[in-house]
Design an enzyme around this catalytic site. Structure first.
Site, PDB file in Angstrom:
ATOM      1  N   ARG A 270     228.574 -69.962  61.077  1.00 11.51           N
ATOM      2  CA  ARG A 270     227.120 -70.166  61.128  1.00 11.51           C
ATOM      3  C   ARG A 270     226.767 -70.828  62.450  1.00 11.51           C
ATOM      4  O   ARG A 270     227.290 -71.896  62.772  1.00 11.51           O
ATOM      5  CB  ARG A 270     226.658 -71.053  59.966  1.00 11.51           C
ATOM      6  CG  ARG A 270     225.139 -71.023  59.743  1.00 11.51           C
ATOM      7  CD  ARG A 270     224.687 -72.051  58.715  1.00 11.51           C
ATOM      8  NE  ARG A 270     224.810 -73.395  59.249  1.00 11.51           N
ATOM      9  CZ  ARG A 270     225.316 -74.433  58.588  1.00 11.51           C
ATOM     10  NH1 ARG A 270     225.772 -74.296  57.360  1.00 11.51           N
ATOM     11  NH2 ARG A 270     225.394 -75.624  59.152  1.00 11.51           N
TER      12      ARG A 270
ATOM     13  N   GLU B  93     225.238 -75.981  67.666  1.00 10.69           N
ATOM     14  CA  GLU B  93     226.682 -75.874  67.460  1.00 10.69           C
ATOM     15  C   GLU B  93     226.975 -74.576  66.728  1.00 10.69           C
ATOM     16  O   GLU B  93     226.063 -73.918  66.209  1.00 10.69           O
ATOM     17  CB  GLU B  93     227.208 -77.059  66.632  1.00 10.69           C
ATOM     18  CG  GLU B  93     226.638 -77.105  65.218  1.00 10.69           C
ATOM     19  CD  GLU B  93     227.107 -78.316  64.432  1.00 10.69           C
ATOM     20  OE1 GLU B  93     227.930 -79.084  64.947  1.00 10.69           O
ATOM     21  OE2 GLU B  93     226.643 -78.485  63.288  1.00 10.69           O
TER      22      GLU B  93
ATOM     23  N   ASN C  11     229.523 -73.369  63.577  1.00  4.56           N
ATOM     24  CA  ASN C  11     230.413 -73.854  62.519  1.00  4.56           C
ATOM     25  C   ASN C  11     231.364 -72.739  62.143  1.00  4.56           C
ATOM     26  O   ASN C  11     230.933 -71.691  61.639  1.00  4.56           O
ATOM     27  CB  ASN C  11     229.602 -74.254  61.283  1.00  4.56           C
ATOM     28  CG  ASN C  11     228.540 -75.289  61.592  1.00  4.56           C
ATOM     29  OD1 ASN C  11     228.808 -76.475  61.600  1.00  4.56           O
ATOM     30  ND2 ASN C  11     227.325 -74.843  61.857  1.00  4.56           N
TER      31      ASN C  11
ATOM     32  N   SER D 151     228.134 -73.925  55.037  1.00  5.77           N
ATOM     33  CA  SER D 151     227.600 -73.956  53.666  1.00  5.77           C
ATOM     34  C   SER D 151     226.169 -73.446  53.579  1.00  5.77           C
ATOM     35  O   SER D 151     225.510 -73.168  54.565  1.00  5.77           O
ATOM     36  CB  SER D 151     227.673 -75.385  53.121  1.00  5.77           C
ATOM     37  OG  SER D 151     226.934 -76.259  53.940  1.00  5.77           O
TER      38      SER D 151
ATOM     39  N   LYS E  21     233.448 -79.039  69.317  1.00  7.03           N
ATOM     40  CA  LYS E  21     232.374 -79.318  70.288  1.00  7.03           C
ATOM     41  C   LYS E  21     232.886 -79.205  71.720  1.00  7.03           C
ATOM     42  O   LYS E  21     232.159 -78.781  72.618  1.00  7.03           O
ATOM     43  CB  LYS E  21     231.804 -80.725  70.041  1.00  7.03           C
ATOM     44  CG  LYS E  21     231.373 -81.004  68.605  1.00  7.03           C
ATOM     45  CD  LYS E  21     230.242 -80.114  68.165  1.00  7.03           C
ATOM     46  CE  LYS E  21     229.795 -80.427  66.746  1.00  7.03           C
ATOM     47  NZ  LYS E  21     230.761 -80.061  65.708  1.00  7.03           N
TER      48      LYS E  21
ATOM     49  N   LYS F 115     228.221 -86.311  71.064  1.00  7.64           N
ATOM     50  CA  LYS F 115     228.785 -85.578  69.931  1.00  7.64           C
ATOM     51  C   LYS F 115     230.308 -85.728  69.869  1.00  7.64           C
ATOM     52  O   LYS F 115     231.000 -85.336  70.808  1.00  7.64           O
ATOM     53  CB  LYS F 115     228.420 -84.093  70.045  1.00  7.64           C
ATOM     54  CG  LYS F 115     226.923 -83.855  70.155  1.00  7.64           C
ATOM     55  CD  LYS F 115     226.574 -82.383  70.265  1.00  7.64           C
ATOM     56  CE  LYS F 115     226.493 -81.760  68.908  1.00  7.64           C
ATOM     57  NZ  LYS F 115     225.853 -80.423  68.928  1.00  7.64           N
TER      58      LYS F 115
ATOM     59  N   GLU G 238     232.681 -82.360  61.913  1.00  7.60           N
ATOM     60  CA  GLU G 238     231.778 -81.487  61.177  1.00  7.60           C
ATOM     61  C   GLU G 238     231.230 -82.249  59.970  1.00  7.60           C
ATOM     62  O   GLU G 238     231.706 -83.313  59.619  1.00  7.60           O
ATOM     63  CB  GLU G 238     232.521 -80.233  60.692  1.00  7.60           C
ATOM     64  CG  GLU G 238     233.192 -79.426  61.789  1.00  7.60           C
ATOM     65  CD  GLU G 238     232.224 -78.872  62.799  1.00  7.60           C
ATOM     66  OE1 GLU G 238     231.042 -78.664  62.462  1.00  7.60           O
ATOM     67  OE2 GLU G 238     232.635 -78.664  63.954  1.00  7.60           O
ATOM     68  N   GLY G 239     230.216 -81.657  59.344  1.00 11.58           N
ATOM     69  CA  GLY G 239     229.739 -82.206  58.078  1.00 11.58           C
ATOM     70  C   GLY G 239     228.450 -82.996  58.164  1.00 11.58           C
ATOM     71  O   GLY G 239     227.941 -83.470  57.161  1.00 11.58           O
TER      72      GLY G 239
ATOM     73  N   ARG H 131     216.824 -75.324  57.665  1.00 11.64           N
ATOM     74  CA  ARG H 131     216.849 -76.680  57.123  1.00 11.64           C
ATOM     75  C   ARG H 131     215.804 -77.513  57.855  1.00 11.64           C
ATOM     76  O   ARG H 131     215.618 -77.368  59.070  1.00 11.64           O
ATOM     77  CB  ARG H 131     218.226 -77.311  57.305  1.00 11.64           C
ATOM     78  CG  ARG H 131     219.303 -76.705  56.426  1.00 11.64           C
ATOM     79  CD  ARG H 131     220.680 -77.137  56.836  1.00 11.64           C
ATOM     80  NE  ARG H 131     221.006 -76.649  58.178  1.00 11.64           N
ATOM     81  CZ  ARG H 131     222.087 -76.996  58.855  1.00 11.64           C
ATOM     82  NH1 ARG H 131     222.942 -77.851  58.340  1.00 11.64           N
ATOM     83  NH2 ARG H 131     222.316 -76.498  60.046  1.00 11.64           N
TER      84      ARG H 131
END
Length: 475
Positions: free
Chosen positions: A126, A144, A146, A151, A306, A365, A369-370, A451
Site C-alpha cells: 500500500r 511511504e 508499506n 491493513s 524508509k 522518520k 511501521e505501524g 484515512r
C-alpha cells in the site's frame, strides 16, 4: 477544501446527531467492525471501526494519478527485492545503528547464502500519499510504501455503502453517486489465490501470521472469506504456534499443526516488539527458509524501509531500475517529496543543520511501521541536538513536511464527543503482484483507502487510535 455536504447540513446539530446514529448502525450492518480495547481477543463485544460521518472530497485527477502509478511501484518494489547489492548499499548505514533492521537484514543475507527455496513472489503493498498544497494547487506526494501487513483493505471495501447511505439520508443524492466502489479485499485475495494456485497443492493452506492482540480481526476476515469462497483453506497462527509445531520436511515444505503451508501472509512481524525472544527470530528464519510463498519475503520487507525510500529519491537511482523507460521514472518521481540522508559526512551534516534551523518544516522518520513512530517539531530538535555528532542519527531519514489543506468533518469514535473537527486526510492505494521466476504473472492496482484525522494530530493510523476510516468523494 470543498465539503461533501453544505453548511446548513454540517451545522444542523439535530440532523448531525440523527445522521451519526444512522451512520453507526449502517457501519455495524456492513461489517465495519473492530473488537473493543478491553477484550481484544474476543468477538463477544465489538464496536464500529472509527470513521468519518461524511466522505472527504478528493480531486479526481490526483486520485487517478495515484491509481495509475501503483503498478509501477509494484514493479519497483519487486526489482529492489531482487537486487541484493542495492539493498546492501542502501541499508549499510542503517543496519550499523538500528538493531531491528540489522536482524532482518541478517536473515536476508542468510537466505541469499542458502539460496531461495521458492521462485514465486507475492507482493501486497500500500502506497500512502497526502495532497500537498502549494500555490493553490494540490499535488500528490508519497509518504511511504508499506510492503508488510498493509491493513484495512477489508473494512475499507465496506465503507462506500456507509457514506452513500448517510448522504442519501442527508438529502445529498447526487453526492452519494460520486462515491466509487472499492474492492481492495477482493484484489488482495486474488493475489494470494494466484500464489496458492502456482504453489500447486490443493491440500496446502494459506497461513495468516497474526499478532497476539487481534482487535482488527474483521479486516483480515474479509480477505479470509474471499479465499474460502474460492475453496482455498486458511488458518490463523502466531509466532509461538510456528515455534511449537512448525517444521520443514526434506524438500523444505513448511508444516504448521500438520498443515502444509502454501502461503505465509504476514500480518505480524513488522515491529521490534513482535520479536520478544530469540525464538521468534528463529521462527521468522524458519518461515523464510521454507518453500512456502512469503508475503512479503524478507527482501521485499526490506524494500519497504524508509532508508530505501530516501535512497530512491536520489538523482539517477530510479533510472537503474527502469532503464529506457523515462515516462515511468517521471511518473514515480512526480510523487516524491524532499527526502534527506542523515548518514555521517558532509551531506548528513547539512541535513542536520537544515532540520535544526526549521524543525517545523520536516518529519524525522525511523525505520518502523505501524503508525505513531515519526517525530515532529521540537522533538526533531531534541533528537538531532542530542545525537548530531553521533552515528545514532543514521537510524532516521528526514522528509519535508507536507501541507494538505484541512477540511471539516465529524470523526465518529466509540465514546467520543460528536463535534465538528478540522481534518487532514491520507490516501492509500493497494497493489498486488505475483512473480514466478522472471515472469510477472499478475500486477494490479486493486483498491484504495482514505484515512482522516484531526489536523492537530501529527502521526498515527487507525489501528494506532488516531486516524479514522473515510471515503474519497471525487470532485
Amino acid at each position: 477544501m470543498a465539503q461533501a455536504v453544505p453548511d446548513e447540513v454540517m451545522m444542523n446539530a439535530d440532523l448531525i446527531k440523527d445522521l451519526a446514529d444512522v451512520a453507526k448502525d449502517k457501519a455495524l450492518r456492513q461489517g465495519v467492525l473492530m473488537r473493543i480495547q478491553e477484550t481484544p481477543n474476543s468477538s463477544e463485544l465489538v464496536t464500529y471501526a472509527p470513521f468519518t460521518l461524511f466522505p472527504t472530497p478528493v480531486p479526481k485527477a490526483v486520485f487517478l494519478q495515484a491509481l495509475q502509478v501503483q503498478i509501477h511501484f509494484n514493479t519497483l518494489v519487486d526489482k529492489i527485492s531482487q537486487d541484493p547489492d542495492f539493498l546492501r548499499e542502501a541499508l549499510a548505514s542503517t543496519i550499523a545503528v538500528d538493531d531491528f533492521t540489522a536482524r532482518l537484514f541478517r536473515i536476508h543475507e542468510q537466505i541469499l547464502k542458502e539460496g531461495r527455496s521458492q521462485s514465486i513472489v507475492l507482493g501486497l503493498n500500500r502506497s500512502d500519499y497526502m495532497l500537498d498544497q502549494k500555490n493553490g494547487k494540490s499535488s500528490l506526494k508519497q509518504i511511504e510504501i508499506n510492503t508488510v501487513a498493509a491493513s484495512f483493505a477489508g473494512i475499507s471495501s465496506r465503507m462506500p455503502d456507509v457514506h452513500r447511505h448517510v448522504l442519501k439520508v442527508a438529502g445529498q443524492l447526487e453526492q452519494s453517486q460520486k462515491i466509487l466502489d472499492n474492492n481492495a479485499a477482493v484484489g488482495l485475495a486474488m493475489g494470494i489465490a494466484k500464489a496458492w494456485e502456482l504453489y500447486g497443492s490443493d491440500r496446502a493452506v494459506i497461513m495468516f501470521l497474526v499478532e497476539e492482540n487481534q482487535r482488527n480481526i474483521f479486516d483480515q476476515r474479509f480477505i479470509e472469506n474471499e479465499l474460502w469462497m474460492r475453496n482455498i483453506p486458511t488458518i490463523r497462527k502466531q509466532f509461538d504456534d510456528v515455534l511449537k509445531t512448525g517444521f520443514l520436511d526434506q524438500e523444505k515444505r513448511l508444516f504448521v499443526d500438520d498443515h502444509e503451508v502454501a502461503v505465509v501472509y504476514f500480518r505480524n512481524g513488522y515491529m521490534p516488539e513482535n520479536y520478544i525472544s530469540e525464538q521468534r527470530w528463529d521462527a521468522r528464519l524458519l518461515l523464510e527458509r521454507s518453500r512456502a510463498v512469503k508475503c512479503p519475503d524478507i527482501s521485499t520487507h526490506l524494500a519497504g524501509t524508509k532508508k530505501v525510500q530516501q535512497v530512491l529519491a536520489r538523482p539517477g537511482v530510479l533510472e537503474k531500475f527502469f532503464p529506457d523507460q523515462p515516462q515511468i521514472v517521471e511518473q514515480i518521481i512526480a510523487t516524491f517529496t524532499g527526502l534527506y540522508t542523515l548518514d555521517m559526512g558532509t551531506e548528513g551534516d547539512k541535513t542536520v543543520a537544515m532540520a535544526l534551523a526549521a524543525p517545523d518544516q520536516f518529519v524525522l522518520k525511523p525505520q518502523r511501521e505501524g503508525g505513531g513512530n515519526n517525530i515532529y517539531g521540537s522533538g526533531i530538535s531534541q533528537v538531532l541536538e542530542d545525537g548530531k555528532d553521533g552515528t545514532e542519527r543514521m537510524a532516521y531519514i528526514l522528509m519535508d513536511k507536507l501541507h494538505p489543506k484541512p477540511g471539516k468533518n465529524y470523526l465518529l469514535r466509540r465514546d467520543a464527543p460528536l463535534e465538528i473537527t478540522n481534518c487532514l486526510s491520507e490516501l492509500g492505494v493497494f497493489g498486488a503482484y505475483v512473480r514466478q521466476g522472471e515472469e510477472m504473472v499478475m500486477n494490479k492496482c486493486v483498491g484504495h483507502l482514505l484515512r482522516t484525522k484531526c489536523s492537530e494530530d501529527s502521526d498515527g493510523g487507525v489501528a494506532a487510535g488516531v486516524a479514522v476510516l473515510d471515503n474519497p468523494l471525487l470532485i
